[in-house]
Design an enzyme around this catalytic site. Structure first.
Site, PDB file in Angstrom:
ATOM      1  N   LYS A 110       0.821  -1.215   0.000  1.00  0.00           N
ATOM      2  CA  LYS A 110       0.000   0.000   0.000  1.00  0.00           C
ATOM      3  C   LYS A 110       0.858   1.270   0.000  1.00  0.00           C
ATOM      4  O   LYS A 110       2.048   1.235   0.299  1.00  0.00           O
ATOM      5  CB  LYS A 110      -1.014  -0.048   1.145  1.00  0.00           C
ATOM      6  CG  LYS A 110      -2.159  -1.013   0.768  1.00  0.00           C
ATOM      7  CD  LYS A 110      -3.290  -1.056   1.756  1.00  0.00           C
ATOM      8  CE  LYS A 110      -4.371  -2.013   1.214  1.00  0.00           C
ATOM      9  NZ  LYS A 110      -5.377  -2.340   2.212  1.00  0.00           N
ATOM     10  N   ARG A 150      -3.277 -10.211   4.583  1.00  0.00           N
ATOM     11  CA  ARG A 150      -3.736 -10.293   3.185  1.00  0.00           C
ATOM     12  C   ARG A 150      -2.634  -9.701   2.314  1.00  0.00           C
ATOM     13  O   ARG A 150      -2.376  -8.504   2.395  1.00  0.00           O
ATOM     14  CB  ARG A 150      -5.041  -9.495   3.053  1.00  0.00           C
ATOM     15  CG  ARG A 150      -5.650  -9.524   1.665  1.00  0.00           C
ATOM     16  CD  ARG A 150      -6.922  -8.682   1.637  1.00  0.00           C
ATOM     17  NE  ARG A 150      -7.513  -8.645   0.316  1.00  0.00           N
ATOM     18  CZ  ARG A 150      -7.083  -7.850  -0.664  1.00  0.00           C
ATOM     19  NH1 ARG A 150      -6.090  -7.012  -0.466  1.00  0.00           N
ATOM     20  NH2 ARG A 150      -7.674  -7.900  -1.839  1.00  0.00           N
TER      21      ARG A 150
END
Ligand code: PMM
Length: 255
Positions: free
Chosen positions: A201, A236
């Site tokens: 991210k 994840r």
């Protein structure tokens, strides 16, 4: 949990597995690399993304889940729509991962309760198109915990028995909000089992002097070790091998 985005526009793997056939091959690869779950999604949630139609999302994810489940791969479905969750579980998915924690579709929680599968409730303040305008907190850890706690109450009221919470790293959060939440995973764990989705991210790109998403896997793996150490339920990730190896090292050291 390995990420399998069957989308043309996800931020790091958009277009990589955009057809049903390439997605199935990649899902099998994620399992072989050590994923306990393959998380199949058909709608990008990157900041600014527009929604896809129900029919399009259904067509992207359901055939992939059906084929992977037939191969014995444990799949979750990453969706905010009850109808997609229901079709995915009917096709063989064993968990529903909802980035909206039941807020995007009022039918989601009753549907998951009726399906009787575990549910990931992520912290969410609104759709991707404008979520970053909602990244305003006096105390991000306290507010995310309180808002997740409300979602847990809604889950319980609907009869969803088995819930994993997720702070929603990067969803209506600045980089500093993400770091605060990762520093205080213990406070999230007081609510229940915790899933972390930090993989590749933007806040990692910021830390790494603007490195693009595929160069953020080592940093992601470092956070997997932190999650393992903290006793999280799962992570994840896109690079399953790195995280699976890191967890094996950590388990060996723990004895
Ligand atoms: N992040 C994305 C998508 N789905 N689900 C959960 N539970 N937690 C997350 O942090 C999360 C998610 C967006 O990342 P991607 O575009 O790489 O899939």
């Amino acid at each position: 949990m390995g990420v399998l985005n069957v989308t043309p526009d996800s931020f790091s793997d958009g277009g990589d597995h955009a057809t049903v056939d390439t997605a199935i091959v990649f899902g099998l690869r994620l399992r072989a690399l050590g994923a306990d779950l393959v998380d199949v999604g058909g709608e990008s949630t990157r900041p600014g993304a527009q929604r896809v139609s129900l029919d399009e999302e259904h067509a992207r994810v359901v055939p992939v889940i059906e084929a992977l489940a037939q191969e014995g791969v444990c799949c979750s479905v990453d969706t905010m729509r009850a109808a997609v969750a229901e079709a995915a579980v009917t096709a063989g998915a064993t968990l529903v991962n909802d980035v909206s924690g039941g807020l995007a579709d009022p039918a989601m929680l009753p549907t998951v309760a009726a399906l009787g599968v575990p549910y990931v409730a992520m912290h969410w303040r609104g759709h991707a198109a404008d979520m970053q305008s909602r990244a305003s907190y006096d105390d991000v850890v306290t507010e995310v915990c309180a808002e997740l706690s409300q979602r847990l109450d809604a889950c319980a009221a609907a009869g969803v028995a088995d819930v994993v919470v997720d702070p929603g790293i990067g969803f209506a959060k600045t980089a500093e909000h993400n770091w605060q939440l990762l520093r205080h995973v213990d406070r999230l764990q007081a609510l229940g089992p915790v899933l972390l989705g930090s993989s590749r991210k933007a806040f990692l790109g910021t830390l790494l002097d603007g490195r693009p998403p595929v160069g953020r896997d080592a940093a992601t793996t470092a956070l997997t070790v932190v999650a393992a150490q903290a006793g999280c339920w799962g992570v994840r990730v896109h690079d399953v091998q790195g995280s699976a190896d890191a967890v094996r090292v950590w388990e060996q050291l723990r004895g």
